[in-house]
Write an enzyme that holds these catalytic residues in place. Structure first.
Site, PDB file in Angstrom:
ATOM      1  N   ARG A  16       0.815  -1.232   0.000  1.00 52.32           N
ATOM      2  CA  ARG A  16       0.000   0.000   0.000  1.00 52.32           C
ATOM      3  C   ARG A  16       0.843   1.274   0.000  1.00 52.32           C
ATOM      4  O   ARG A  16       0.328   2.368  -0.229  1.00 52.32           O
ATOM      5  CB  ARG A  16      -0.960  -0.024   1.202  1.00 52.32           C
ATOM      6  CG  ARG A  16      -2.083  -1.039   1.048  1.00 52.32           C
ATOM      7  CD  ARG A  16      -2.797  -1.313   2.366  1.00 52.32           C
ATOM      8  NE  ARG A  16      -2.036  -2.246   3.211  1.00 52.32           N
ATOM      9  CZ  ARG A  16      -2.435  -2.668   4.409  1.00 52.32           C
ATOM     10  NH1 ARG A  16      -3.582  -2.212   4.921  1.00 52.32           N
ATOM     11  NH2 ARG A  16      -1.707  -3.520   5.105  1.00 52.32           N
ATOM     12  N   GLY A 140      -6.571  -5.194  13.797  1.00 48.72           N
ATOM     13  CA  GLY A 140      -7.192  -6.341  14.444  1.00 48.72           C
ATOM     14  C   GLY A 140      -7.917  -5.865  15.700  1.00 48.72           C
ATOM     15  O   GLY A 140      -7.433  -4.982  16.403  1.00 48.72           O
ATOM     16  N   ASN A 170      -5.449  -4.162  18.293  1.00 51.09           N
ATOM     17  CA  ASN A 170      -4.145  -4.800  18.474  1.00 51.09           C
ATOM     18  C   ASN A 170      -3.078  -3.910  17.837  1.00 51.09           C
ATOM     19  O   ASN A 170      -3.172  -3.590  16.663  1.00 51.09           O
ATOM     20  CB  ASN A 170      -4.195  -6.166  17.771  1.00 51.09           C
ATOM     21  CG  ASN A 170      -2.836  -6.826  17.663  1.00 51.09           C
ATOM     22  OD1 ASN A 170      -1.947  -6.562  18.486  1.00 51.09           O
ATOM     23  ND2 ASN A 170      -2.675  -7.688  16.663  1.00 51.09           N
TER      24      ASN A 170
END
Ligand code: UD1
Ligand code: CA
Length: 460
Positions: A16, A140, A170
């Site tokens: 990305r 996450g 996370n």
């Protein structure tokens, strides 16, 4: 305390980022994200640091060579797979292992120390470093049961609508009981939306085995930022800059507009220095006490002493001694030394030259490849012609010399102590100490001639 180890995940390409450079080598405030992570990790003093490399491994290893061990993950099959690459060097060891992603440059050593203490005092098998995110998209999510205990981590792409609402994320940093980590990794699979081996799956594996899992929540959400694209990279840069500027302010440095001041992480600044708006300080730069850097000054890899004033000027790889004044609009290029009390004024360029104490070049001058003594005065428009298109030549100028305005001095050449060159001279021969050198055509006046020239009112 028990031994601890660390694994830094740095094998990914960072698709990305749309970059030829591996993601973890992109810089934040002058050093790579990987270097930031490494420095934070070093603060918990691990006995071994294992960095997982893969995409363009040689480039990544170069950053940490001699400071970390490396394990190669030749195919990037996920974060869990990446950690497995450390098995040969770590699996049998007693102790705790920190796992951290190489793309989280804002996590501080202090937070990692807190994580270690929390993990050890709670006797956990695994402790996740988590944060409360205003916008948790992409991370996450931490799934807790009705007793508030962590039960698993669900990735964005695998989350259901309920899980997507969860704000606790996370950070990609964890502490594990070392042996149990490598045992649990044997049980993970690729049965998920991305078809990858997720490191995060070990959490539910521990839970199912009835082992104690916890989470340490970061006090500052800012630290948790994971950089996956250049928008996040700019955010990281902004947060880091603020941190750096505030550190200097606490140390006694004045900033007139910290929002527009860009200082790399390794720059050192003395107390009472004043940094005006739009100043850029890069690389291994040091700035002495009480020095003032005005609006628009840019300094790269240079040592600037105390009580210096640099006005709107560019300084690169140079040494600026005490009491020097530079600018506005001067360019001090690599290899220059401006000794105490030197004055370099507007539109002056200095390159690979040593300029002696209290020498002045006030205006429109080029000094290249020169060894200049002290108390020399350069008139406006002096040029040291040091280049023949192929080679550079040196000019030596003695103490107290006086270089008349618009002198062109053709190197190699020596001008002795106290010598003077007449304004407008082209100096091609050595000038002895105490000599006057005149190198220009004599002036001739023709009385009345101007009346025949087109500008003259009588001709119009
Ligand atoms: C990961 C976590 C996610 C967490 C987020 C925090 C997993 C499955 N997900 O997601 O829960 O919220 O980090 O930023 O772990 N890497 C390798 N080898 C691989 C894959 C990745 O070395 O095969 C490295 C990358 O170079 C990177 C780090 O691991 O430094 C994290 O990988 P990335 O793909 O960015 O994970 P996220 O999708 O952000
Ligand atoms: Ca990431």
């Amino acid at each position: 305390m028990m031994s601890n180890y660390a694994i830094i995940l740095a094998a990914g390409k960072g698709t990305r980022m749309k970059s030829d450079l591996p993601k973890v080598l992109h810089k934040v405030a002058g050093i790579s994200m990987l270097e930031h992570v490494f420095r934070a990790v070093s603060e918990i003093e691990p006995e071994k640091i294992e960095t997982i490399v893969g995409h363009k491994a040689e480039l990544v290893e170069k950053v940490l060579v001699g400071r970390s061990d490396f394990a190669l993950q030749s195919e990037q099959l996920g974060t869990g797979h990446a950690v497995m690459m450390a098995e040969p060097s770590l699996a049998g060891l007693e102790g705790h292992t920190l796992v951290i992603a190489g793309d989280t440059p804002l996590i501080t050593g202090e937070s990692l120390k807190n994580l270690v203490n929390f993990h050890v005092s709670h006797k956990n098998v695994a402790t996740i470093l988590t944060a409360q995110a205003a916008d948790p998209f992409g991370y996450g999510r931490i799934i807790r049961n009705s007793d508030g205990e962590v039960v698993k981590i669900v990735e964005q792409k695998d989350a259901n609508d309920f899980e997507k609402q969860i704000k606790e994320i996370n950070t990609g940093t964890y502490l594990f009981e070392n042996k149990r980590l490598f045992e649990a990794l044997k049980d993970i699979n690729t049965d998920n939306a991305q078809g990858e081996y997720y490191l995060t799956d070990v959490i539910s594996i521990f839970r199912q085995a009835g082992e104690k899992v916890g989470a340490y929540i970061l006090r500052h959400f800012d630290e948790s930022l994971g950089v996956n694209d250049r928008i996040a990279l700019a955010t990281a840069e902004k947060v880091m800059r603020k941190r750096i500027n505030e550190k200097h302010m606490i140390n006694g440095v004045t900033f007139t507009n910290p929002e527009s001041t860009y200082i790399d992480v390794d720059v050192e600044i003395g107390a009472e220095a004043v940094i005006e708006a739009n100043v850029v300080l890069k690389g291994k730069t040091t700035v002495g006490e009480r020095t003032v850097l005005t609006n628009g000054t840019r300094v790269v890899d240079s040592q600037i002493a105390a009580d210096v004033i640099i006005s709107q000027s560019d300084i690169e790889e140079s040494i600026i001694e005490e009491g020097v004044t530079v600018g506005p609009y001067a360019h001090i290029r690599p290899g220059s030394i401006l000794q105490k009390g030197v004055h370099i004024g507007n539109f002056v360029e200095v390159k690979s030259s040593t300029i002696g104490e209290n020498t002045k070049a006030g205006h429109l001058t080029y000094l290249g490849n020169a060894q200049v003594g002290k108390e020399v005065n350069f008139g406006a428009g002096t040029i040291l012609a040091n280049y023949d298109g192929k080679n550079k030549f040196t000019t030596m100028i003695g103490d107290h010399a006086f270089i008349g305005s618009n002198s062109t001095i053709i190197a190699p050449l020596t001008i002795g102590d106290r010598a003077l060159t007449a304004a407008g001279s082209v100096i091609t021969k050595e000038v002895a100490a105490d000599a006057v050198a005149i190198g220009r055509g004599r002036q001739e006046n023709k009385e009345g001639y101007a009346k025949h020239c087109p500008h003259h009112p009588e001709k119009k």
